[in-house]
Design a protein around this motif. Structure first.
Motif, PDB file in Angstrom:
ATOM      1  N   LEU A 197       0.822  -1.221   0.000  1.00 59.64           N
ATOM      2  CA  LEU A 197       0.000   0.000   0.000  1.00 59.64           C
ATOM      3  C   LEU A 197       0.849   1.261   0.000  1.00 59.64           C
ATOM      4  N   ALA A 198       2.059   1.152   0.496  1.00 62.50           N
ATOM      5  CA  ALA A 198       2.950   2.324   0.533  1.00 62.50           C
ATOM      6  C   ALA A 198       3.236   2.795  -0.893  1.00 62.50           C
ATOM      7  N   HIS A 199       3.178   1.870  -1.834  1.00 66.45           N
ATOM      8  CA  HIS A 199       3.473   2.230  -3.241  1.00 66.45           C
ATOM      9  C   HIS A 199       2.199   2.401  -4.057  1.00 66.45           C
ATOM     10  N   LEU A 200       1.056   2.303  -3.402  1.00 67.94           N
ATOM     11  CA  LEU A 200      -0.219   2.403  -4.144  1.00 67.94           C
ATOM     12  C   LEU A 200      -1.083   3.468  -3.480  1.00 67.94           C
ATOM     13  N   SER A 201      -0.530   4.691  -3.460  1.00 73.42           N
ATOM     14  CA  SER A 201      -1.179   5.763  -2.679  1.00 73.42           C
ATOM     15  C   SER A 201      -2.558   6.142  -3.233  1.00 73.42           C
ATOM     16  N   ASN A 202      -2.807   5.834  -4.497  1.00 72.82           N
ATOM     17  CA  ASN A 202      -4.123   6.211  -5.054  1.00 72.82           C
ATOM     18  C   ASN A 202      -5.191   5.157  -4.791  1.00 72.82           C
ATOM     19  N   TRP A 203      -4.798   4.033  -4.212  1.00 74.31           N
ATOM     20  CA  TRP A 203      -5.745   2.937  -3.969  1.00 74.31           C
ATOM     21  C   TRP A 203      -6.095   2.883  -2.490  1.00 74.31           C
ATOM     22  N   THR A 204      -7.280   2.403  -2.211  1.00 77.68           N
ATOM     23  CA  THR A 204      -7.764   2.282  -0.834  1.00 77.68           C
ATOM     24  C   THR A 204      -7.908   0.810  -0.484  1.00 77.68           C
ATOM     25  N   ALA A 205      -7.414   0.409   0.667  1.00 80.15           N
ATOM     26  CA  ALA A 205      -7.614  -0.966   1.143  1.00 80.15           C
ATOM     27  C   ALA A 205      -9.060  -1.076   1.625  1.00 80.15           C
ATOM     28  N   ILE A 206      -9.751  -2.129   1.145  1.00 78.46           N
ATOM     29  CA  ILE A 206     -11.143  -2.333   1.589  1.00 78.46           C
ATOM     30  C   ILE A 206     -11.251  -3.725   2.225  1.00 78.46           C
ATOM     31  N   THR A 207     -12.348  -3.906   2.979  1.00 74.87           N
ATOM     32  CA  THR A 207     -12.493  -5.183   3.699  1.00 74.87           C
ATOM     33  C   THR A 207     -13.588  -6.086   3.115  1.00 74.87           C
TER      34      THR A 207
ATOM     35  N   LEU B 212      -8.365  -4.048  -2.894  1.00 79.96           N
ATOM     36  CA  LEU B 212      -8.005  -2.652  -3.171  1.00 79.96           C
ATOM     37  C   LEU B 212      -9.109  -2.020  -4.002  1.00 79.96           C
ATOM     38  N   SER B 213      -9.310  -0.729  -3.824  1.00 75.94           N
ATOM     39  CA  SER B 213     -10.355  -0.033  -4.585  1.00 75.94           C
ATOM     40  C   SER B 213      -9.840   1.334  -5.035  1.00 75.94           C
ATOM     41  N   ARG B 214     -10.247   1.719  -6.230  1.00 73.36           N
ATOM     42  CA  ARG B 214      -9.900   3.060  -6.713  1.00 73.36           C
ATOM     43  C   ARG B 214     -10.963   3.519  -7.698  1.00 73.36           C
ATOM     44  N   ARG B 215     -11.309   4.840  -7.617  1.00 79.16           N
ATOM     45  CA  ARG B 215     -12.240   5.451  -8.570  1.00 79.16           C
ATOM     46  C   ARG B 215     -11.432   6.250  -9.610  1.00 79.16           C
TER      47      ARG B 215
ATOM     48  N   GLY C  65      -9.019 -13.159  -0.966  1.00 81.69           N
ATOM     49  CA  GLY C  65      -8.686 -11.823  -0.473  1.00 81.69           C
ATOM     50  C   GLY C  65      -7.570 -11.187  -1.276  1.00 81.69           C
ATOM     51  N   LEU C  66      -6.875 -10.243  -0.645  1.00 82.67           N
ATOM     52  CA  LEU C  66      -5.818  -9.471  -1.312  1.00 82.67           C
ATOM     53  C   LEU C  66      -4.566 -10.325  -1.495  1.00 82.67           C
ATOM     54  N   SER C  67      -4.105 -10.406  -2.750  1.00 84.45           N
ATOM     55  CA  SER C  67      -2.865 -11.147  -3.027  1.00 84.45           C
ATOM     56  C   SER C  67      -1.919 -10.269  -3.844  1.00 84.45           C
ATOM     57  N   GLN C  68      -0.729 -10.797  -4.109  1.00 82.05           N
ATOM     58  CA  GLN C  68       0.256 -10.056  -4.899  1.00 82.05           C
ATOM     59  C   GLN C  68      -0.274  -9.756  -6.301  1.00 82.05           C
ATOM     60  N   ARG C  69      -1.132 -10.630  -6.800  1.00 82.36           N
ATOM     61  CA  ARG C  69      -1.696 -10.414  -8.139  1.00 82.36           C
ATOM     62  C   ARG C  69      -2.486  -9.109  -8.198  1.00 82.36           C
ATOM     63  N   ASP C  70      -3.174  -8.803  -7.096  1.00 84.83           N
ATOM     64  CA  ASP C  70      -3.942  -7.553  -7.048  1.00 84.83           C
ATOM     65  C   ASP C  70      -3.010  -6.348  -7.041  1.00 84.83           C
ATOM     66  N   VAL C  71      -1.957  -6.454  -6.263  1.00 78.70           N
ATOM     67  CA  VAL C  71      -0.964  -5.377  -6.178  1.00 78.70           C
ATOM     68  C   VAL C  71      -0.319  -5.158  -7.551  1.00 78.70           C
ATOM     69  N   ASP C  72       0.052  -6.234  -8.186  1.00 78.34           N
ATOM     70  CA  ASP C  72       0.700  -6.132  -9.508  1.00 78.34           C
ATOM     71  C   ASP C  72      -0.237  -5.510 -10.540  1.00 78.34           C
ATOM     72  N   LEU C  73      -1.498  -5.915 -10.520  1.00 78.81           N
ATOM     73  CA  LEU C  73      -2.446  -5.372 -11.495  1.00 78.81           C
ATOM     74  C   LEU C  73      -2.729  -3.897 -11.205  1.00 78.81           C
ATOM     75  N   ALA C  74      -2.808  -3.540  -9.933  1.00 78.95           N
ATOM     76  CA  ALA C  74      -3.033  -2.132  -9.580  1.00 78.95           C
ATOM     77  C   ALA C  74      -1.891  -1.271 -10.108  1.00 78.95           C
ATOM     78  N   ARG C  75      -0.669  -1.762  -9.960  1.00 82.90           N
ATOM     79  CA  ARG C  75       0.505  -1.013 -10.447  1.00 82.90           C
ATOM     80  C   ARG C  75       0.441  -0.864 -11.962  1.00 82.90           C
ATOM     81  N   ALA C  76       0.048  -1.959 -12.625  1.00 79.76           N
ATOM     82  CA  ALA C  76      -0.021  -1.929 -14.099  1.00 79.76           C
ATOM     83  C   ALA C  76      -1.114  -0.970 -14.572  1.00 79.76           C
ATOM     84  N   ILE C  77      -2.223  -0.932 -13.843  1.00 74.40           N
ATOM     85  CA  ILE C  77      -3.309   0.000 -14.196  1.00 74.40           C
ATOM     86  C   ILE C  77      -2.845   1.439 -13.993  1.00 74.40           C
ATOM     87  N   ASP C  78      -2.188   1.697 -12.881  1.00 77.66           N
ATOM     88  CA  ASP C  78      -1.678   3.060 -12.634  1.00 77.66           C
ATOM     89  C   ASP C  78      -0.712   3.482 -13.746  1.00 77.66           C
ATOM     90  N   ALA C  79       0.070   2.539 -14.242  1.00 76.80           N
ATOM     91  CA  ALA C  79       1.060   2.867 -15.288  1.00 76.80           C
ATOM     92  C   ALA C  79       0.381   3.314 -16.585  1.00 76.80           C
TER      93      ALA C  79
END
Ligand code: HBI
Length: 96
Positions: A14-24, A29-32, A79-93
């Motif tokens: 999450l430190a590297h995904l400042s535009n995303w919000t952790a949800i339960t 992860l969630s982002r608009r 739940g949240l896995s590395q795949r989600d983190v990787d995809l979030a980074r790719a979307i941000d890119a």
């Protein structure tokens, strides 16, 4: 078998995904994203869809006109896995 991230891994991710919000619900992860118009929003969705297919990891998302809401969670891990983190980074890119 893909594993859910533990607390330490989550904090680091999450430190590297400042535009995303952790949800339960679901655990993920969630982002608009807001675009100029529907055409721009749908073009973005098309590019995300190509990323998702390439990663074999797919978003839970909704689109209202120029708005795209994306939730990333890993069904196979429950739940949240590395795949989600990787995809979030790719979307941000895509937006850089
Ligand atoms: N996408 N978000 C998400 N979570 C998954 O578990 C998943 C997926 N896309 C494809 C996929 N799993 C396949 O690899 C099979 O596991 C169904």
């Amino acid at each position: 078998m893909i594993a859910r991230l533990n607390e330490d891994e989550r904090a680091k991710a999450l430190a590297h995904l400042s535009n995303w919000t952790a949800i339960t619900d679901p655990d993920g992860l969630s982002r608009r994203f807001t675009f100029a118009d529907f055409n721009a929003a749908f073009g973005f969705m098309t590019r995300v869809a190509i990323l998702a297919e390439k990663a074999d990891h797919h978003p839970e998302w909704s689109n209202v006109y120029n708005r795209v809401d994306i939730v990333l969670t890993t069904h196979d891990a429950g739940g949240l896995s590395q795949r989600d983190v990787d995809l979030a980074r790719a979307i941000d890119a895509l937006l850089e």
